[in-house]
Design an enzyme around this catalytic site. Structure first.
Site, PDB file in Angstrom:
ATOM      1  N   LYS A 102       6.874  19.215  97.906  1.00 51.66           N
ATOM      2  CA  LYS A 102       6.056  19.579  98.920  1.00 51.66           C
ATOM      3  C   LYS A 102       4.784  18.346  99.059  1.00 51.66           C
ATOM      4  CE  LYS A 102       5.722  22.510 102.587  1.00 51.66           C
ATOM      5  NZ  LYS A 102       6.165  22.963 102.832  1.00 51.66           N
ATOM      6  N   GLY A 214      -1.388  34.145 113.558  1.00 49.04           N
ATOM      7  CA  GLY A 214      -1.575  32.846 112.998  1.00 49.04           C
ATOM      8  C   GLY A 214      -1.109  32.376 114.705  1.00 49.04           C
ATOM      9  N   TYR A 215      -1.616  31.305 115.086  1.00 45.82           N
ATOM     10  CA  TYR A 215      -1.476  30.859 116.298  1.00 45.82           C
ATOM     11  C   TYR A 215      -1.400  29.456 116.277  1.00 45.82           C
ATOM     12  CZ  TYR A 215      -0.910  32.045 121.502  1.00 45.82           C
ATOM     13  OH  TYR A 215      -0.272  32.437 122.586  1.00 45.82           O
ATOM     14  N   GLY A 216      -0.717  29.369 115.739  1.00 45.81           N
ATOM     15  CA  GLY A 216      -0.887  27.364 115.747  1.00 45.81           C
ATOM     16  C   GLY A 216       0.922  27.651 116.346  1.00 45.81           C
ATOM     17  N   ASN A 217       1.317  26.497 115.754  1.00 44.27           N
ATOM     18  CA  ASN A 217       2.951  25.630 116.218  1.00 44.27           C
ATOM     19  C   ASN A 217       3.674  27.061 116.102  1.00 44.27           C
ATOM     20  OD1 ASN A 217       5.760  24.252 115.854  1.00 44.27           O
ATOM     21  ND2 ASN A 217       4.592  22.876 116.540  1.00 44.27           N
ATOM     22  N   ALA A 218       4.075  27.236 114.769  1.00 44.14           N
ATOM     23  CA  ALA A 218       5.404  28.297 114.962  1.00 44.14           C
ATOM     24  C   ALA A 218       4.627  29.540 115.804  1.00 44.14           C
ATOM     25  CB  ALA A 218       5.314  28.483 113.277  1.00 44.14           C
ATOM     26  N   GLY A 219       3.353  29.651 115.475  1.00 46.10           N
ATOM     27  CA  GLY A 219       3.199  31.659 116.295  1.00 46.10           C
ATOM     28  C   GLY A 219       2.800  31.260 117.393  1.00 46.10           C
ATOM     29  N   TYR A 220       2.121  30.223 118.380  1.00 44.85           N
ATOM     30  CA  TYR A 220       2.408  30.536 119.861  1.00 44.85           C
ATOM     31  C   TYR A 220       3.684  29.885 119.917  1.00 44.85           C
ATOM     32  CZ  TYR A 220       1.674  27.693 123.327  1.00 44.85           C
ATOM     33  OH  TYR A 220       1.361  27.561 125.296  1.00 44.85           O
TER      34      TYR A 220
HETATM   35  N1  GLU Z   1       7.209  22.202 106.475  1.00 46.25           N
HETATM   36  C1  GLU Z   1       8.405  22.520 107.279  1.00 46.25           C
HETATM   37  C2  GLU Z   1       8.681  23.464 105.729  1.00 46.25           C
HETATM   38  O1  GLU Z   1       7.711  24.607 105.448  1.00 46.25           O
HETATM   39  C3  GLU Z   1       9.100  21.616 107.536  1.00 46.25           C
HETATM   40  C4  GLU Z   1       9.432  21.055 106.629  1.00 46.25           C
HETATM   41  C5  GLU Z   1       9.816  19.433 107.119  1.00 46.25           C
HETATM   42  O2  GLU Z   1      10.682  19.757 108.255  1.00 46.25           O
HETATM   43  O3  GLU Z   1      10.368  18.809 105.956  1.00 46.25           O
HETATM   44  O4  GLU Z   1       9.619  23.952 105.793  1.00 46.25           O
END
Ligand code: GLU
Length: 411
Positions: A102, A214-220
């Site tokens: 990460k 959370g209303y970003g990519n995942a939440g929305y």
């Molecule tokens: N950031 C995303 C996660 O936490 C995706 C990671 C990725 O696609 O490498 O799983």
């Protein structure tokens, strides 16, 4: 407890349960590489600033490092380490041939111009250029990073290496070597997990109330899928606060309002609530889709949801896990529930390696297959071992990591 300490506690619990080989256990507590760098930027305003940048490469027994990059004011090494560790576990749970990493930059992109954000993205690649690559370590989007930022990163890496290298990052725009369905993959994968859970509980036809933090990519995108399937979204939030309407929210209208005002707060057909109240909303399903450490020993007893689907990484602490398990609340854990993102990242990487193009049908079919297979194995382990779903996920991941460890000699 720090975020990384929580992650280690999760490891401890599963390791104890299966009597994990101590060599595997000790190695997984450590990192293969940790890179700390600084990114000096001349801002559009003329001011000069230096931002702290990180990449934690946790483990590569199963393949090259994989994991997103987060731009956040509070980004720090402890958090990046926990997130990298969870990527190792996540890739093993869904059985994709990657390890875990990460990255982060201590920087709030919401306060800067697009040109400044581009410079930070390119600066991150410059700082990490010898440590990343399609066969080494492949970054992707995470909190506050997106396809455009990935395109800048791939371009910068290609320039530095004098070779077009789209496979160095995933989550790119389609025209820069991205794959269809990557932007909705985290939510879609979570939705498959949720449906499979309902199947197992023989509740597949039930329509339920859902609260999403959370209303970003995942939440929305999750809200969209849930609404399309007939579920009722009763509460939503973002970093500024939340809204509640027990009759159900029109999620597209809320998105319009957020685009206009910068937040879901003050949406006219709802009451304002705090993020703490959102977590305690009366609903069947709670979907944390923001940051870690939201459901803790302090508020776990007040959670009214019957199940929690973790689209965020690390939203529930080990103390909260104990309390929720005790109350019979199912936690569908992050390393399974949000693994759809990295799974489609893997498809994108394959597409780049093979110089091919996948269509939406193929992406969806393969994603569903991966998520459902992983869920079924986890469910089986949770039954056999009489444990919670998080520990069951860790057990599955640790078995696969142990196999890689033995294959690699290390025995
Ligand atoms: N950031 C995303 C996660 O936490 C995706 C990671 C990725 O696609 O490498 O799983």
């Amino acid at each position: 407890m720090s975020v990384f300490d929580s992650a280690l506690e999760q490891l401890n619990r599963a390791a104890k349960l299966i009597n994990l080989d101590s060599r595997v256990f000790e190695a997984l507590k450590k990192f293969e590489h940790i890179i700390e760098a600084s990114i000096p930027i001349k801002l559009a305003s003329g001011e000069e600033k230096v931002f702290s940048a990180y990449r934690a490469q946790h483990n590569s027994w199963r393949g090259p490092y994989k994991g997103g990059i987060r731009f956040h004011e509070e980004a720090n090494l402890d958090e990046v380490k926990a997130l990298a560790f969870w990527m190792t576990m996540k890739c093993a749970v869904v059985d994709i041939p990657f390890g875990g990493a990460k990255g982060g930059v201590k920087f709030n992109p919401k306060k800067f111009s697009p040109a400044d954000i581009e410079n930070v993205a390119r600066g991150w690649v410059e700082a990490m250029k010898d440590s990343i690559g399609p066969d080494k370590d492949i970054p992707a989007p995470d909190v506050n990073t997106n396809a455009q930022i990935m395109a800048w990163m791939a371009d910068e890496f290609s320039k530095i290496k004098h070779k077009e290298t789209p496979g160095v990052v995933t989550g790119k725009p389609l025209e820069a070597g991205g794959i269809v369905g990557r932007d909705t993959a985290t939510a879609q994968g979570g939705f498959y997990v949720w449906q499979e859970f309902l199947n197992k509980k023989s509740l597949a036809s039930e329509q339920v109330s859902v609260a999403i933090q959370g209303y970003g990519n995942a939440g929305y995108n999750f809200a969209k899928l849930a609404q399309q399937a007939g579920h009722k979204i009763v509460a939503l939030s973002d970093s500024k606060g939340g809204i509640l309407n027990l009759e159900g929210l029109d999620i597209e209208a809320v998105m319009e309002h957020k685009k206009l005002t910068g937040s879901v707060v003050d949406f006219e057909h709802a009451d304002n609530i705090s993020n703490e109240q959102l977590l305690e909303t009366k609903c069947a399903l709670l979907v944390p889709s923001a940051l870690e450490n939201q459901i803790t020993g302090k508020n776990a007893s007040k959670i009214k949801a019957k199940a929690i689907l973790e689209l965020a990484n690390g939203p529930t602490t080990p103390q909260a896990d104990d309390a929720l398990f005790g109350k019979g609340v199912y936690v569908l854990p992050d390393i399974l529930a949000n693994a759809g993102g990295v799974t489609v990242s893997y498809f994108e990487w394959l597409q780049n390696q093979e110089n091919s193009k996948w269509d939406m049908d193929m992406v969806q079919k393969k994603l569903k297959h991966s998520m459902v297979s992983a869920f079924d194995l986890v469910w089986q382990k949770h039954d056999e071992l009489k444990t919670d779903l998080r520990t069951a996920c860790f057990v599955l991941a640790l078995e696969r990591l142990s196999m890689a460890f033995s294959r690699k000699n290390l025995v």
